[in-house]
Each structure stands twice: as C-alpha cells, then as structure tokens.
Design a protein around this motif. Structure first.
Motif, PDB file in Angstrom:
ATOM      1  N   SER A  98      32.921  30.978  33.407  1.00  0.00           N
ATOM      2  CA  SER A  98      32.731  32.331  32.895  1.00  0.00           C
ATOM      3  C   SER A  98      33.245  33.371  33.885  1.00  0.00           C
ATOM      4  O   SER A  98      33.502  33.070  35.046  1.00  0.00           O
ATOM      5  N   PHE A  99      33.377  34.598  33.402  1.00  0.00           N
ATOM      6  CA  PHE A  99      33.827  35.736  34.200  1.00  0.00           C
ATOM      7  C   PHE A  99      35.192  35.494  34.835  1.00  0.00           C
ATOM      8  O   PHE A  99      35.459  35.900  35.968  1.00  0.00           O
ATOM      9  N   GLY A 100      36.063  34.823  34.101  1.00  0.00           N
ATOM     10  CA  GLY A 100      37.440  34.636  34.549  1.00  0.00           C
ATOM     11  C   GLY A 100      37.603  33.671  35.704  1.00  0.00           C
ATOM     12  O   GLY A 100      38.618  33.715  36.405  1.00  0.00           O
ATOM     13  N   MET A 101      36.625  32.774  35.920  1.00  0.00           N
ATOM     14  CA  MET A 101      36.716  31.835  37.028  1.00  0.00           C
ATOM     15  C   MET A 101      37.654  30.679  36.658  1.00  0.00           C
ATOM     16  O   MET A 101      37.538  30.072  35.585  1.00  0.00           O
ATOM     17  N   SER A 102      38.590  30.374  37.553  1.00  0.00           N
ATOM     18  CA  SER A 102      39.479  29.238  37.357  1.00  0.00           C
ATOM     19  C   SER A 102      39.873  28.681  38.714  1.00  0.00           C
ATOM     20  O   SER A 102      39.975  29.424  39.699  1.00  0.00           O
ATOM     21  N   LYS A 103      40.056  27.363  38.772  1.00  0.00           N
ATOM     22  CA  LYS A 103      40.462  26.719  40.018  1.00  0.00           C
ATOM     23  C   LYS A 103      41.367  25.540  39.711  1.00  0.00           C
ATOM     24  O   LYS A 103      41.058  24.708  38.852  1.00  0.00           O
ATOM     25  N   ARG A 130      31.586  42.436  36.948  1.00  0.00           N
ATOM     26  CA  ARG A 130      31.686  43.887  36.889  1.00  0.00           C
ATOM     27  C   ARG A 130      33.134  44.349  36.996  1.00  0.00           C
ATOM     28  O   ARG A 130      34.044  43.558  37.273  1.00  0.00           O
ATOM     29  N   GLN A 131      33.337  45.617  36.792  1.00  0.00           N
ATOM     30  CA  GLN A 131      34.638  46.219  37.014  1.00  0.00           C
ATOM     31  C   GLN A 131      34.937  46.214  38.513  1.00  0.00           C
ATOM     32  O   GLN A 131      34.033  46.246  39.338  1.00  0.00           O
ATOM     33  N   PHE A 132      36.206  46.156  38.859  1.00  0.00           N
ATOM     34  CA  PHE A 132      36.616  46.192  40.266  1.00  0.00           C
ATOM     35  C   PHE A 132      35.912  45.082  41.048  1.00  0.00           C
ATOM     36  O   PHE A 132      35.323  45.299  42.088  1.00  0.00           O
ATOM     37  N   ASP A 133      35.990  43.850  40.516  1.00  0.00           N
ATOM     38  CA  ASP A 133      35.179  42.767  41.075  1.00  0.00           C
ATOM     39  C   ASP A 133      35.956  41.455  41.152  1.00  0.00           C
ATOM     40  O   ASP A 133      35.358  40.381  41.183  1.00  0.00           O
ATOM     41  N   SER A 134      37.267  41.503  41.179  1.00  0.00           N
ATOM     42  CA  SER A 134      38.060  40.282  41.169  1.00  0.00           C
ATOM     43  C   SER A 134      38.270  39.750  42.588  1.00  0.00           C
ATOM     44  O   SER A 134      38.158  40.480  43.574  1.00  0.00           O
ATOM     45  N   ALA A 135      38.568  38.447  42.675  1.00  0.00           N
ATOM     46  CA  ALA A 135      38.799  37.799  43.957  1.00  0.00           C
ATOM     47  C   ALA A 135      39.741  36.619  43.762  1.00  0.00           C
ATOM     48  O   ALA A 135      39.823  36.044  42.671  1.00  0.00           O
ATOM     49  N   GLU A 136      40.442  36.278  44.829  1.00  0.00           N
ATOM     50  CA  GLU A 136      41.363  35.139  44.792  1.00  0.00           C
ATOM     51  C   GLU A 136      41.390  34.485  46.171  1.00  0.00           C
ATOM     52  O   GLU A 136      41.415  35.172  47.194  1.00  0.00           O
ATOM     53  N   VAL A 137      41.359  33.145  46.195  1.00  0.00           N
ATOM     54  CA  VAL A 137      41.396  32.383  47.440  1.00  0.00           C
ATOM     55  C   VAL A 137      42.392  31.238  47.274  1.00  0.00           C
ATOM     56  O   VAL A 137      42.342  30.503  46.293  1.00  0.00           O
ATOM     57  N   ARG A 138      43.272  31.090  48.259  1.00  0.00           N
ATOM     58  CA  ARG A 138      44.217  29.973  48.292  1.00  0.00           C
ATOM     59  C   ARG A 138      43.938  29.166  49.550  1.00  0.00           C
ATOM     60  O   ARG A 138      43.825  29.723  50.641  1.00  0.00           O
ATOM     61  N   GLN A 139      43.845  27.845  49.401  1.00  0.00           N
ATOM     62  CA  GLN A 139      43.463  26.998  50.526  1.00  0.00           C
ATOM     63  C   GLN A 139      44.373  25.784  50.629  1.00  0.00           C
ATOM     64  O   GLN A 139      44.792  25.218  49.615  1.00  0.00           O
TER      65      GLN A 139
END
Length: 285
Positions: A98-103, A130-139
């Motif tokens: 949910s909330f646009g989570m993908s891996k 929420r708005q203005f609440d996105s994140a991205e991690v590359r490992q």
C-alpha cells in the motif's frame, strides 16, 4: 525509513518489542557479518542493511551482549545471505504494498574451489500516506568468502546505499489535521525538507573457528554523505500576503532561498507552484 521497517520486522518475529529494537539501534551495537555499522560519533545506522539480502538476525540483551565487548546496550547482529547452491545462479524478486510501496531485487551468486560470492542489487520506492511523503532507496551488497585453511576464512564485503529522496511532510497543527490529515506542513514544502544520503562501506574480516579456540579480526572503511536541511520557518515575514507581489525581508546575501507560491481564498488553499530558487546579492551603485 530502514529503521522503522527493521524494528517492525524484529517485533513481528518475536525477537523483541519494537520499542526495544529502536533502543538497541540507537544505543547498542549493530553488526553485519561481524562488522560494526556505527559512525565515528558512536551512532548506529541501518543504511547499508538490505533486509532482502539478510538470512539471519540475532539479538543479544543484558549480560549476553558482553560477548561483543562494549555492546552493553544490546547487540543486533545481521548475517548476509551467502548461499551459493549452484556454481552460478541468479534470482529475482518483486513485491509491492500500500501507499505506493514497491521493491525489486536481483541477486547473483556462485562458487568455485575454496571461494564463494554474491552480488545483490535492490531498489525500494514509497509514495507515502501523506502529501510530500515519498522516498526511494537503492542498495548494493557484495560478498566474497575464501577458505584459507581448515576453519579459517577471509570475508570481504562491499556495500553501497543511495537515498536520493526522502521527503519530510512535517507535523500538522490541529486545524490543518482537521481539514486534511493527509496534507503536508506548508513550511516543510516551502523549505523542500528532503533528506539525501549516500553511503558506502568496504570491509575485510579474518575468522578462525577451531576446536580449541576461535577469533575474528575485522578492518573496514566507511564513507557517508548526508544533506538534511532543517524545515525551519523561512526568515522574514511569514504572514499571508494579499495581492500579487511579496517582498521577503531578513535575507542574507549569498544564501540561496527556495520559494513556492499558492493562492488562498474563501474556498481554501490551492496547489503550490513549482519551486523557484533565488540568491540575494548587493546591487552595485
């Protein structure tokens, strides 16, 4: 983002409570294959820990943590997945929530003679609740184990983590929450409260496990870059402006400021416009 996910996983597996996990991460020792993940100032971080490449987690509390020397506050020991069932193999996995989570993760492993190795690459994205609440991690995690003699192994590790985006929506006032609990703080949006992080670590560890005695010696180097601007109110008058122009006061020459504009009327507040950067300077006479 990583600490929340890992502490939640540890509590769900019954290793400890989520609060205890957060406490161990903050004041205890965090080890990955026996190599400390602490920074020079003593803080522990989990930037280089990719759960998709972890095969085992051990939590030591109380007097048992003294096995790791000064880890009296507790020890969390992660072990990387070093399995290499075939001479050369590859696996891929993808998950979403949910909330646009993908891996997505891609892993290659292999073995030859006395050595084995693996390489894991993953990317995690989250839109947020929420708005203005996105994140991205590359490992990226690389391992290489070489058997030097009976019971003696040389372990080489290389890891890299890149977090180009981790927006902070900030706290809302009671009125803002009542109006729209999914919204972001106007100050955080105006200041573009975004955390950018890049970290790498390289380590070598010699391990001997014999019948009479055992030892382990590790050497590692770590590089960490963080850009985390404070979401404080911009200088000058922050009151709403009536009209089509606005003069910001109290600014310092040579300092870059970022502005966003929105319109407010009896209906409500409109969408913020694009970010505009400006650097004030003294005008020559």
């Amino acid at each position: 983002m990583e600490k929340v996910r890992i502490s939640k996983l540890m509590s769900e597996q019954g290793l400890c409570s989520r609060r205890e996990a957060d406490s161990y991460i903050e004041r205890g020792w965090v080890l990955v294959d026996g190599v400390p993940q602490s920074l020079p100032d003593g803080q522990n971080q989990l930037t280089n820990v990719d759960l998709a490449s972890i095969s085992r987690v051990e939590v030591l509390r109380g007097s048992a943590s003294s096995l790791y020397g000064n880890g009296s506050g507790g020890v969390i020991a992660f072990e990387t997945d070093r399995s290499a069932r075939d001479r050369l193999g590859a696996t891929a996995r993808y998950e979403s929530g949910s909330f646009g989570m993908s891996k997505g993760q891609f892993r290659v492993s292999g073995r030859a003679g006395p050595g084995s190795g693996s390489l894991s690459v993953s990317r995690t994205k989250l839109t947020g609740f929420r708005q203005f609440d996105s994140a991205e991690v590359r490992q990226l995690v690389g391992t290489s184990d070489v058997a030097l003699a009976a019971g003696t192994t040389l372990e080489l590790r290389a890891s890299y983590a890149d977090m180009p985006t981790s927006l902070n929506p900030g706290a809302l006032t009671a009125a803002e929450y009542a109006k729209n609990r999914d919204s972001a703080s106007a100050t955080n949006v105006a200041r573009y409260a975004n955390k950018v992080l890049a970290q790498s670590q390289f380590s070598a560890r010699l391990v001997h496990d014999g019948d009479a005695w055992s030892y382990g010696a590790a050497a590692y180097v770590q590089r960490r870059f963080v850009d985390n601007p404070l979401a404080t109110a911009p200088p000058g008058t922050a009151a709403a402006n009536v009209g089509t122009s606005y003069i910001a006061t109290g600014l310092n020459n040579g300092t870059t400021y970022v502005f966003r504009v929105s319109a407010t009327n009896a209906v409500g507040t409109g969408v913020y416009g694009s970010l505009v950067a400006a650097t004030p300077a003294t005008v020559g006479s």
